[in-house]
Write a protein that holds these residues in place. Sequence first.
Motif, PDB file in Angstrom:
ATOM      1  N   VAL A  26       0.784  -1.065  -0.163  1.00  0.00           N
ATOM      2  CA  VAL A  26      -0.232   0.113  -0.083  1.00  0.00           C
ATOM      3  C   VAL A  26       0.977   1.116   0.084  1.00  0.00           C
ATOM      4  O   VAL A  26       0.428   2.144  -0.799  1.00  0.00           O
ATOM      5  N   LEU A  81      -9.254   0.658   1.874  1.00  0.00           N
ATOM      6  CA  LEU A  81      -8.234   0.727   0.795  1.00  0.00           C
ATOM      7  C   LEU A  81      -8.750   0.963  -0.797  1.00  0.00           C
ATOM      8  O   LEU A  81      -8.082   1.944  -1.573  1.00  0.00           O
ATOM      9  N   PHE A 111      -5.425   5.526   6.768  1.00  0.00           N
ATOM     10  CA  PHE A 111      -4.483   5.032   6.036  1.00  0.00           C
ATOM     11  C   PHE A 111      -3.728   3.887   6.970  1.00  0.00           C
ATOM     12  O   PHE A 111      -3.640   2.866   6.635  1.00  0.00           O
ATOM     13  N   SER A 114      -6.248   1.304   8.015  1.00  0.00           N
ATOM     14  CA  SER A 114      -6.497   0.458   7.082  1.00  0.00           C
ATOM     15  C   SER A 114      -5.650  -0.746   6.823  1.00  0.00           C
ATOM     16  O   SER A 114      -5.867  -1.887   6.447  1.00  0.00           O
ATOM     17  N   VAL A 115      -4.154  -0.286   6.752  1.00  0.00           N
ATOM     18  CA  VAL A 115      -3.489  -1.276   6.550  1.00  0.00           C
ATOM     19  C   VAL A 115      -2.971  -2.123   7.901  1.00  0.00           C
ATOM     20  O   VAL A 115      -2.301  -3.085   7.945  1.00  0.00           O
ATOM     21  N   LEU A 174      -3.431   0.500  -4.564  1.00  0.00           N
ATOM     22  CA  LEU A 174      -4.431   0.644  -3.549  1.00  0.00           C
ATOM     23  C   LEU A 174      -5.563  -0.187  -3.688  1.00  0.00           C
ATOM     24  O   LEU A 174      -5.996  -0.726  -2.989  1.00  0.00           O
ATOM     25  N   GLY A 178      -6.782  -3.591  -1.950  1.00  0.00           N
ATOM     26  CA  GLY A 178      -8.180  -3.758  -1.330  1.00  0.00           C
ATOM     27  C   GLY A 178      -9.034  -4.752  -1.633  1.00  0.00           C
ATOM     28  O   GLY A 178      -9.540  -5.360  -0.918  1.00  0.00           O
TER      29      GLY A 178
END
Length: 184
Positions: A26, A81, A111, A114-115, A174, A178
Amino acid sequence: MSVYHIGEIVSLVFMAIALGMDAFSVSLGMGMQQVRLKRIAIVGAVIGLFHMIMPFIGILLGQAISAQIGQYATLLGGMLLVGIGSQMIFSSFNHETKRLAQPIGIGLVFFALSVSLDSFSVGLSLGMSEVKTVIALILFGTASTILTWLGMILGKKMHGLLGVYSEILGGSILCGFGLHILFG
């Protein structure tokens, strides 16, 4: 140190690298947004911190929460993502709109969240075992920080090679990652 403890640490190192690889992927896309080195350092540190906080929460709740919660966390991370990647792609066509997917402030929090959501799921499962929590958290944070830095620096280098198409490529990475989380 016994063979069991060495084996446990080696397993945690591999798990930390595996968890950090999504941050690397990402970050490769995010690094194509002409991000300064100072921002890359901050983003890596924040993602590393989130890769320590999320599994810690998961470990704490591991025995009390069912495994289905972890699937919802992964689903949410994949959707975030795809949303960030889509916004990057659309903003590359319309240069008048302000980018929403900047790794600054609340954008950085989303960000990093999400990761690191998959590390929450890992924390849930680790909470049900007798893992060395401090060692696991330090390894998770360190690996994801280093891999984020590497991904963003490589993305920054690729931006120079790809020019205006780099933001489209970054958004596509990204989105692809996702979608892989959601459907792969």
